[in-house]
Enzyme design. Structure first.
Site, mmCIF file in Angstrom:
data_model
loop_
_atom_site.group_PDB
_atom_site.id
_atom_site.type_symbol
_atom_site.label_atom_id
_atom_site.label_comp_id
_atom_site.label_asym_id
_atom_site.label_seq_id
_atom_site.Cartn_x
_atom_site.Cartn_y
_atom_site.Cartn_z
ATOM 1 C CE LYS A 1 -16.811 0.469 -25.336
ATOM 2 N NZ LYS A 1 -17.231 -0.858 -24.863
ATOM 3 N NE ARG B 1 -24.084 -2.225 -16.775
ATOM 4 C CZ ARG B 1 -23.597 -3.449 -16.881
ATOM 5 N NH1 ARG B 1 -23.464 -4.213 -15.807
ATOM 6 N NH2 ARG B 1 -23.238 -3.940 -18.048
HETATM 7 N N1 BES Z 1 -21.797 0.156 -25.358
HETATM 8 C C1 BES Z 1 -21.243 -1.015 -24.806
HETATM 9 C C2 BES Z 1 -21.909 -2.294 -25.302
HETATM 10 C C3 BES Z 1 -21.802 -2.584 -26.767
HETATM 11 C C4 BES Z 1 -20.833 -3.440 -27.249
HETATM 12 C C5 BES Z 1 -22.702 -2.053 -27.666
HETATM 13 C C6 BES Z 1 -20.760 -3.732 -28.599
HETATM 14 C C7 BES Z 1 -22.624 -2.338 -29.015
HETATM 15 C C8 BES Z 1 -21.664 -3.178 -29.479
HETATM 16 C C9 BES Z 1 -21.360 -0.971 -23.281
HETATM 17 O O1 BES Z 1 -21.314 0.287 -22.713
HETATM 18 C C10 BES Z 1 -20.225 -1.743 -22.733
HETATM 19 O O2 BES Z 1 -19.116 -1.302 -22.889
HETATM 20 N N2 BES Z 1 -20.516 -2.868 -22.103
HETATM 21 C C11 BES Z 1 -19.514 -3.701 -21.541
HETATM 22 C C12 BES Z 1 -19.996 -4.108 -20.188
HETATM 23 C C13 BES Z 1 -18.926 -4.769 -19.351
HETATM 24 C C14 BES Z 1 -17.855 -3.766 -18.976
HETATM 25 C C15 BES Z 1 -19.576 -5.338 -18.115
HETATM 26 C C16 BES Z 1 -19.361 -4.910 -22.466
HETATM 27 O O3 BES Z 1 -20.342 -5.371 -23.044
HETATM 28 O O4 BES Z 1 -18.236 -5.366 -22.610
HETATM 29 MN MN MN Z 2 -19.345 0.916 -22.292
#
Ligand code: BES
Ligand code: MN
Ligand code: ZN
Length: 493
Positions: free
Chosen positions: A266, A340
Site C-alpha cells: 500500500k 478474503r
Molecule cells: N483492508 C483492506 C480494505 C480496507 C481499505 C479496509 C480501507 C479499511 C479501509 C483490504 O485488505 C484491501 O487492501 N483491499 C483492497 C482490495 C483490492 C486489492 C482488490 C482494496 O480495497 O483496495
Molecule cells: Mn489488504
C-alpha cells in the site's frame, strides 16, 4: 466502564442533576421539585435558552441554587417517538454534556424501568475512552465522570433491565479496545490471548497456531501469514447457552492485525489505519463476550482468523497459487486482497466443523465499499433472504445499519483464473461484490451473510453513543439478531 447505579428518586442537594425532558411537556416530578427548590431558576433558564426538549438538545444551567452545581436538561423529543434507541441517544448526549463532572444524578422518575435502563446504557456507551497510552494528560483535561446515579421510580426493576445492556456494552468496549490497540502490541498471538480471557465468562476457547493450521491444510490463510515474523492463529470461541446438541449460530471475523498490503504494498499515506484491519475479528470477540456475559440462551461459535500481512523475503508473491483448506486452488494476483484468503479457510472450517444454522462473517474487506456506501451503512451480501431481512431489521433497531448488495454469476466470472480454480481479485468494477463472490465459494451453500464493515469500524467524528475512533460496530447488531430470532427454548432452527 462507567459505574451505573439505580437509586430511589430523591432530590439531590449537590453535584450535577440531569433532567431528561420530553418535548413541550411541563416540568414534573423531580424536575418540578428541583425547580421549586431553586425558586424557579431552572424554568427561567430553560425559557431564556428557548429549550423545548427537542431530541438530543441539551441546556446547561449553572449554579441554580439548592446546593446544585449544575442542572443539565436533555431533550427526549416527542414522547411518542421515544424508542429504545432514542433514549440511548439521549443518554449519549447526557454523557457528553457531563463528562467533566464527578457527581451526576439523572432524574429518570418520569421514565419507566426499560427507558431508564436505555438512557443509562447510552451514557455508558458514549463515555468510552481509549487512553492507556496517554501518560501526560493533565487531570483537569481528563473526563471525570465515573459514576452515574439514575434516580428511578423502581430502582430494582431498572437495574434488572440494565443488566444485559451493561453486558452488551462490555462487549462493545472489548471490541473498541481491540480495534484501538496498535499493531505492535496486538499481533495474532496477543489477540488470541485476549480471546482466551473470555473463558472467565464461560466461553470455551481453542487456539490453533501455525503447526495446527498447517496440519489442517489452511494454505490460503498461511500464504498471507508467511511474510510476517508474527505467526498466525485461529481462535474458536464457543458459547453453549442453548440446549445440548442444538446447532450453533456462527460468526467469523477477519483478523488482519496489520495490513501493509504485502508485496502488493500500500501507499504510505493513511497506512496506520490498517491497524484496525482486524475489526471483524474484534467484533466477533466482543459479540461472544456480550452473549456470554448476558447469558444468552443460544449456542454460538465465534471464529477469528488472525494474521499479519507483511512484505518480506518470505512473503507470498503475486502469481503464487495456494491450495485452500477446501481443496480449491487460488491464484493470488494481489497480495493486498488478503482478507478474503484468510476468511476462505475459516469459513470452510466453520461450516464443515459446526454445521451451523447460519454463518455471518464480518470484515474490513474492501475500500470499494466505502466508495459505494460511505460511513452510513455496512455492505451486506447474502445467499439467504430471511437472514438478510433479519439483519436489516436488527440494524435499523440498534442504529447499526446494513445495506444489501447484489451477488450473481456474472460477477463470479470476474474471478476466474486461467491457472487455478479462481483468482483473488476481480478488477476494479464491483470490487466489493467480487470479494463477496470469492467468499461465497467457501460457504458451501450454508445460509450466510457477509458484512463488509470497512466504512463502519472506525469513525473520524463523535456520534451520539460512539466517541470518535473505534466504533464497535456489529456487536449490538448481531446481539440483537440473536436475541430476536435465535434465542428460544428450542434453540437454533
Ligand atoms: N483492508 C483492506 C480494505 C480496507 C481499505 C479496509 C480501507 C479499511 C479501509 C483490504 O485488505 C484491501 O487492501 N483491499 C483492497 C482490495 C483490492 C486489492 C482488490 C482494496 O480495497 O483496495
Ligand atoms: Mn489488504
Ligand atoms: Zn485488509
Amino acid at each position: 466502564m462507567l459505574d451505573v447505579a439505580f437509586v430511589s428518586a430523591d432530590l439531590p442537594r449537590a453535584g450535577t442533576l440531569v433532567l431528561p425532558l420530553a418535548e413541550g411537556a411541563a416540568l414534573s416530578g423531580l424536575a418540578a421539585a428541583a425547580d421549586e427548590a431553586t425558586g424557579g431558576a431552572i424554568a427561567r433558564a430553560l425559557a431564556a435558552a428557548e429549550f423545548k426538549g427537542a431530541k438530543g438538545k441539551t441546556c446547561v444551567v449553572l449554579a441554580p441554587g439548592a446546593g446544585l452545581a449544575r442542572v443539565v436538561a436533555v431533550g427526549l423529543g416527542k414522547v411518542a417517538e421515544a424508542t429504545p434507541r432514542h433514549l440511548e441517544e439521549a443518554g449519549g448526549a447526557v454523557a457528553a454534556a457531563v463528562a467533566r463532572d464527578t457527581e451526576v444524578a439523572v432524574a429518570a422518575d418520569g421514565l419507566d424501568a426499560a427507558q431508564a435502563a436505555r438512557l443509562a446504557a447510552g451514557a455508558a456507551l458514549r463515555s468510552y475512552r481509549f487512553d492507556k497510552y496517554r501518560t501526560k494528560e493533565k487531570p483537569e483535561d481528563k473526563p471525570r465522570l465515573t459514576r452515574l446515579a439514575v434516580l428511578a421510580r423502581d430502582p430494582a426493576a431498572a437495574a434488572a433491565q440494565f443488566a444485559p445492556l451493561g453486558k452488551i456494552a462490555d462487549g462493545v468496549f472489548l471490541t473498541r479496545d481491540l480495534v484501538s490497540e496498535p499493531a505492535n502490541v496486538l499481533n495474532p498471538a496477543e489477540f488470541a490471548e485476549r480471546c482466551r480471557a473470555l473463558s472467565a465468562l464461560g466461553v470455551d476457547v481453542e487456539v490453533m497456531g501455525p503447526d495446527a493450521l498447517r496440519e489442517l491444510g489452511f494454505g490460503a490463510l498461511l500464504g498471507v501469514a508467511q511474510g510476517s515474523a508474527n505467526e498466525p492463529r485461529m481462535v474458536v470461541m464457543r458459547w453453549n447457552g442453548g440446549p445440548d446438541g442444538a446447532r450453533p449460530v456462527a460468526f467469523i471475523g477477519k483478523g488482519v492485525t496489520f495490513d501493509t498490503g504485502g508485496i502488493s504494498i500500500k501507499g504510505a499515506a493513511g497506512m496506520e489505519d490498517m491497524k484496525w484491519d482486524m475489526a471483524g475479528a474484534g467484533t466477533v470477540t466482543g459479540l461472544m463476550a456480550a452473549l456470554a456475559g448476558r447469558g444468552a440462551k443460544v449456542n454460538a461459535v465465534g471464529l477469528v482468523g488472525l494474521v499479519e500481512n507483511m512484505p518480506s523475503g518470505t512473503a507470498q508473491r503475486p502469481g503464487d497459487v495456494v491450495t485452500s483448506y477446501s481443496g480449491q486452488t487460488i491464484e493470488v494476483i494481489n497480495t493486498d486482497a488478503e482478507g478474503r484468503l484468510v476468511l476462505a479457510d475459516v469459513l470452510w472450517y466453520c461450516q464443515k466443523t459446526f454445521d451451523p444454522v447460519f454463518m455471518v462473517d464480518l470484515a474490513t474487506l474492501t475500500g470499494a465499499i466505502i466508495i459505494a456506501l460511505g460511513h452510513e451503512y455496512s455492505g451486506m451480501f447474502s445467499n439467504n433472504d430471511e437472514l438478510s431481512a433479519r439483519l436489516a431489521a436488527a440494524g435499523v433497531a440498534v442504529e447499526e445499519k446494513v445495506w444489501r448488495m447484489p451477488l450473481g454469476k456474472a460477477y463470479d466470472e470476474q474471478i476466474k483464473s486461467p491457472i487455478a480454480d479462481m483468482k483473488n481479485v476481480g478488477g476494479r468494477p464491483g470490487g466489493s461484490i467480487t470479494a463477496a463472490q470469492f467468499l461465497q465459494r467457501f460457504v458451501n451453500d450454508k445460509p450466510w451473510a457477509h458484512l463488509d464493515i470497512a466504512g463502519m469500524a472506525w469513525s473520524s467524528k463523535d456520534a451520539a453513543c460512539t466517541p470518535k475512533g473505534a466504533t464497535g460496530f456489529g456487536v449490538r447488531l448481531l446481539d440483537r439478531l440473536v436475541a430476536e430470532h435465535y434465542e428460544n427454548a428450542a434453540g437454533g432452527q
